[in-house]
Motif scaffolding. Sequence first.
Motif, PDB file in Angstrom:
ATOM      1  N   ASP A 245       0.835  -1.208   0.000  1.00 41.68           N
ATOM      2  CA  ASP A 245       0.000   0.000   0.000  1.00 41.68           C
ATOM      3  C   ASP A 245       0.867   1.254   0.000  1.00 41.68           C
ATOM      4  OD1 ASP A 245      -2.334  -1.453  -0.005  1.00 41.68           O
ATOM      5  OD2 ASP A 245      -2.646  -1.333   2.160  1.00 41.68           O
ATOM      6  N   LEU A 246       1.925   1.239   0.817  1.00 42.46           N
ATOM      7  CA  LEU A 246       2.853   2.372   0.873  1.00 42.46           C
ATOM      8  C   LEU A 246       3.529   2.574  -0.480  1.00 42.46           C
ATOM      9  CD1 LEU A 246       4.633   4.464   2.474  1.00 42.46           C
ATOM     10  CD2 LEU A 246       6.215   2.570   2.879  1.00 42.46           C
ATOM     11  N   PHE A 247       3.997   1.491  -1.083  1.00 40.40           N
ATOM     12  CA  PHE A 247       4.685   1.572  -2.376  1.00 40.40           C
ATOM     13  C   PHE A 247       3.737   2.122  -3.438  1.00 40.40           C
ATOM     14  CE2 PHE A 247       6.843  -0.078  -6.185  1.00 40.40           C
ATOM     15  CZ  PHE A 247       8.158   0.240  -5.894  1.00 40.40           C
ATOM     16  N   ASN A 248       2.496   1.652  -3.444  1.00 41.18           N
ATOM     17  CA  ASN A 248       1.497   2.152  -4.397  1.00 41.18           C
ATOM     18  C   ASN A 248       1.294   3.657  -4.256  1.00 41.18           C
ATOM     19  OD1 ASN A 248       0.973  -0.338  -5.570  1.00 41.18           O
ATOM     20  ND2 ASN A 248      -0.713  -0.816  -4.196  1.00 41.18           N
ATOM     21  N   LYS A 249       1.210   4.134  -3.019  1.00 40.45           N
ATOM     22  CA  LYS A 249       0.993   5.561  -2.776  1.00 40.45           C
ATOM     23  C   LYS A 249       2.177   6.397  -3.266  1.00 40.45           C
ATOM     24  CE  LYS A 249      -2.086   4.944   1.199  1.00 40.45           C
ATOM     25  NZ  LYS A 249      -2.217   5.016   2.680  1.00 40.45           N
ATOM     26  N   GLU A 250       3.381   5.880  -3.093  1.00 42.47           N
ATOM     27  CA  GLU A 250       4.559   6.613  -3.546  1.00 42.47           C
ATOM     28  C   GLU A 250       4.644   6.613  -5.077  1.00 42.47           C
ATOM     29  OE1 GLU A 250       6.340   8.489  -1.515  1.00 42.47           O
ATOM     30  OE2 GLU A 250       4.963   7.776   0.039  1.00 42.47           O
ATOM     31  N   ILE A 251       4.194   5.543  -5.710  1.00 40.51           N
ATOM     32  CA  ILE A 251       4.102   5.511  -7.177  1.00 40.51           C
ATOM     33  C   ILE A 251       3.106   6.559  -7.660  1.00 40.51           C
ATOM     34  CG2 ILE A 251       3.257   4.166  -9.148  1.00 40.51           C
ATOM     35  CD1 ILE A 251       5.878   3.068  -8.484  1.00 40.51           C
ATOM     36  N   GLU A 252       1.951   6.615  -7.012  1.00 44.59           N
ATOM     37  CA  GLU A 252       0.919   7.589  -7.388  1.00 44.59           C
ATOM     38  C   GLU A 252       1.427   9.020  -7.228  1.00 44.59           C
ATOM     39  OE1 GLU A 252      -2.293   6.489  -4.862  1.00 44.59           O
ATOM     40  OE2 GLU A 252      -2.698   4.601  -5.939  1.00 44.59           O
ATOM     41  N   LYS A 253       2.231   9.240  -6.197  1.00 43.02           N
ATOM     42  CA  LYS A 253       2.811  10.571  -5.985  1.00 43.02           C
ATOM     43  C   LYS A 253       3.749  10.928  -7.142  1.00 43.02           C
ATOM     44  CE  LYS A 253       3.933  11.398  -1.755  1.00 43.02           C
ATOM     45  NZ  LYS A 253       4.673  11.408  -0.457  1.00 43.02           N
ATOM     46  N   LEU A 254       4.501   9.935  -7.618  1.00 43.01           N
ATOM     47  CA  LEU A 254       5.395  10.161  -8.763  1.00 43.01           C
ATOM     48  C   LEU A 254       4.588  10.533  -9.997  1.00 43.01           C
ATOM     49  CD1 LEU A 254       8.272  10.046  -9.985  1.00 43.01           C
ATOM     50  CD2 LEU A 254       7.850   7.623 -10.480  1.00 43.01           C
ATOM     51  N   TRP A 255       3.500   9.817 -10.260  1.00 45.23           N
ATOM     52  CA  TRP A 255       2.658  10.144 -11.425  1.00 45.23           C
ATOM     53  C   TRP A 255       2.153  11.581 -11.351  1.00 45.23           C
ATOM     54  CZ3 TRP A 255       4.881   6.534 -13.355  1.00 45.23           C
ATOM     55  CH2 TRP A 255       4.604   5.184 -13.285  1.00 45.23           C
ATOM     56  N   ARG A 256       1.719  12.012 -10.168  1.00 47.05           N
ATOM     57  CA  ARG A 256       1.192  13.381 -10.023  1.00 47.05           C
ATOM     58  C   ARG A 256       2.264  14.420 -10.322  1.00 47.05           C
ATOM     59  NH1 ARG A 256      -1.454  11.006  -5.515  1.00 47.05           N
ATOM     60  NH2 ARG A 256       0.061  11.903  -4.042  1.00 47.05           N
ATOM     61  N   LEU A 257       3.482  14.150  -9.896  1.00 45.42           N
ATOM     62  CA  LEU A 257       4.579  15.094 -10.153  1.00 45.42           C
ATOM     63  C   LEU A 257       4.900  15.165 -11.645  1.00 45.42           C
ATOM     64  CD1 LEU A 257       6.936  14.198  -7.161  1.00 45.42           C
ATOM     65  CD2 LEU A 257       5.618  16.304  -7.432  1.00 45.42           C
ATOM     66  N   ILE A 258       4.949  13.995 -12.302  1.00 45.46           N
ATOM     67  CA  ILE A 258       5.232  13.985 -13.745  1.00 45.46           C
ATOM     68  C   ILE A 258       4.126  14.717 -14.500  1.00 45.46           C
ATOM     69  CG2 ILE A 258       5.569  12.517 -15.778  1.00 45.46           C
ATOM     70  CD1 ILE A 258       6.698  10.362 -13.888  1.00 45.46           C
ATOM     71  N   GLN A 259       2.899  14.541 -14.034  1.00 44.38           N
ATOM     72  CA  GLN A 259       1.765  15.202 -14.684  1.00 44.38           C
ATOM     73  C   GLN A 259       1.934  16.722 -14.666  1.00 44.38           C
ATOM     74  OE1 GLN A 259      -1.039  17.159 -13.481  1.00 44.38           O
ATOM     75  NE2 GLN A 259      -1.895  17.124 -15.545  1.00 44.38           N
ATOM     76  N   GLN A 260       2.552  17.255 -13.610  1.00 52.22           N
ATOM     77  CA  GLN A 260       2.726  18.706 -13.469  1.00 52.22           C
ATOM     78  C   GLN A 260       3.918  19.243 -14.255  1.00 52.22           C
ATOM     79  OE1 GLN A 260       2.467  20.043  -9.232  1.00 52.22           O
ATOM     80  NE2 GLN A 260       1.785  17.954  -8.827  1.00 52.22           N
TER      81      GLN A 260
END
Length: 338
Positions: A245-260
Amino acid sequence: MEMTMILHIRFLIRLFVKALHIIRKRKIETKRAIGCLNTIEKRMKKKFSPDLFQKITVSYGIYEPIVVEGFCRLQNRKVSIKEKNRFVYYFICSSLFDYFIDEIRMPFDRIAMLAFRPADTMPATFEETVFLFGHRWLKLQVNDLNGYVRCMYALYNAQKESFLQFDEHTSTSTILDITFRKGGYAVQLGSYYLDGMIPEIERMIWYQLGVLIQLINDLYDVWKDAPQHIVSSVLAIRDMYAFKDLFNKEIEKLWRLIQQHPAHDAAKRDFLLHIAGTLSFGYIAIDQLLKLQGKQAHLPAYDPAHRKDWIIDMEKIKNLKSWLKKTQMLYEQGLKNI
């Protein structure tokens, strides 16, 4: 169904071409690092230890075609020769930093003098001399000196606090904080070695990728950390379902940063293809450790007699197949979110 198969085959072809490119570049860049170290040894009439020599050359050889080239592709360009040379020295300095801490147990006060007060420090060994030279040279090359020094201090403090990982009573939140900062700042340093200024959001992407790489390293090193009583992120959490769950959340955070990031979509897709293969290693390790945990609340206590159950062997055919599957999964997931 037929269209899905066509898209799957197209992706595999792209991934295969990218993998061949990385393998070819790895050989070229490893030779570059070897040449640099040979020049240093010849000039100083001293030699690196075989282990240190291999660590520097292998680490740089892998990192340049995946991470460095990936970020340069995000800027829609190739890696310059100057950038390549900076990253060779980055791995010289980072490997020597690890050597000072792990191999010779150098006091942190001495490391601080070498890193932050080089003008007041006389090197006592070949390794200290090389570290001082590399450190001074890199400071003259960075694209933002003030930011670079802040990043260095942050990494130094995270490394200094790592001794808390030898205390089983250290809280999980503290272990994760150290883990994130240690990995994040170590990788973010690389953003300062690129040519020209880069947007702050890109430095944040470097940091977040570093967090994920550190978590992946902890997964693959768990069989070494456990018998040494090192409380890594994996051994602090112990529950692999919570870790996933932690790893998934950190992946999602990476996607949000790339999106910006202001890069064009094509550049983002290229960058994504570079990093998806690295991130997929995390899920392969998580799956194996989930199987080891089974239906229990936590991972079992480490038993040296069952060490192979803790080691993630990427030479196994089933893991290679899993890598292809999970790389495609991450690439497609990333495309939907960036």
